[in-house]
Motif scaffolding. Structure first.
Motif: not given
Length: 269
Positions: A93-99, A109-116, A241-245
């Motif tokens: 699932v995609i989340r913002s970097t502020s999540f 939580l398990v996560y991986k960096d995706h974009t800036a 669940i907002p992600v990025t504008s």
């Protein structure tokens, strides 16, 4: 629609949920409401102004969605969960970097960096809702993070990429909005993005304003960027669940966040 205030929203949520099972803590300063199980103190914190903003646009259905989401999320917290045997139910699932990177209980939580602008988290699908996978669940399954990522990405590639298309002012906008909880996750399907890149005539942009939509735009003139900016902001403010504008330019298999400058081709962030 009558004007909805934070105190009114607090009272509506408390009225809809069982006071026998849950307890509520309203933080007037931060404008939040925490709902938690009385026995375990497990729960979730709601940011009330963001719900009110959606209510102003969509009305009563927003309240119904929020209450259903609270009940399902808290139910999931009570469940005994394990990953083994549920490999087909695991998705990125995609989340913002502020999540938040941790659960309310403090488990990583398990996560991986995706974009800036975005990160990838991993979810165990349980039908009406899903649970984000934490390091405890991963350890109990005896899995490495790489193994989890491989399973999730395989399942993501199996998701439908059926879209609707609108042509506006000479630009094509493709929308995936199946409401399966993983619409934004289609951005991770590189084969699909490459397929779309062969189709576009102008600049290919991709946007994940919230979890339940993926927008691919074929921008063929300057007006297209203005439309894209308005579109992504609208979806961003309305999403559960907002992600990025910020949309992304897709070039050479890479996603680069862009700021859209009115009447001009955008500059990379």
């Amino acid at each position: 629609m009558a004007k909805l205030t934070s105190t009114k929203l607090r009272d509506i949520i408390k009225e809809r949920l069982s006071a026998d099972k849950y307890q509520f803590r309203f933080n007037r300063k931060e404008d939040t409401l925490r709902v938690e199980w009385k026995d375990s103190k497990q729960g979730m914190t709601l940011t009330l102004p963001s719900i009110i903003a959606k209510y102003d646009t969509r009305g009563e259905e927003v309240i119904n969605e929020v209450v259903e989401h609270i009940e399902e999320a808290l139910r999931m917290m009570k469940m005994e969960v394990e990953l083994t045997g549920k490999e087909k139910q695991i998705f990125p699932v995609i989340r913002s970097t502020s999540f938040p990177k941790k659960t309310n209980a403090g488990t990583a939580l398990v996560y991986k960096d995706h974009t800036a602008e975005t990160r990838i988290f991993y979810a165990l699908d349980e039908g009406k809702s899903y649970r984000l996978i934490d390091e405890v669940l991963l350890k109990e399954a005896g899995w490495s993070q790489q193994h989890l990522e491989e399973i999730a990405m395989f399942n993501a590639r199996s998701l439908s990429t059926k879209y609707k298309v609108d042509r506006v002012a000479g630009n094509d906008f493709y929308f995936i909005a199946t409401q399966d909880g993983y619409d934004a996750s289609r951005i991770l399907n590189e084969a699909f993005l490459d397929e779309m890149s062969e189709k576009v005539k102008g600049d290919m942009t991709v946007a994940t304003p919230h979890q339940d939509v993926l927008i691919i735009a074929d921008i063929q003139n300057k007006t297209g960027y203005d439309i894209l900016a308005q579109l992504t902001m609208k979806y961003f403010t309305e999403g559960r669940i907002p992600v990025t504008s910020l949309p992304f330019i897709y070039e050479n298999k890479k996603l680069e966040p862009i700021f859209i400058l009115a009447k001009n081709r955008p500059e990379k962030e």
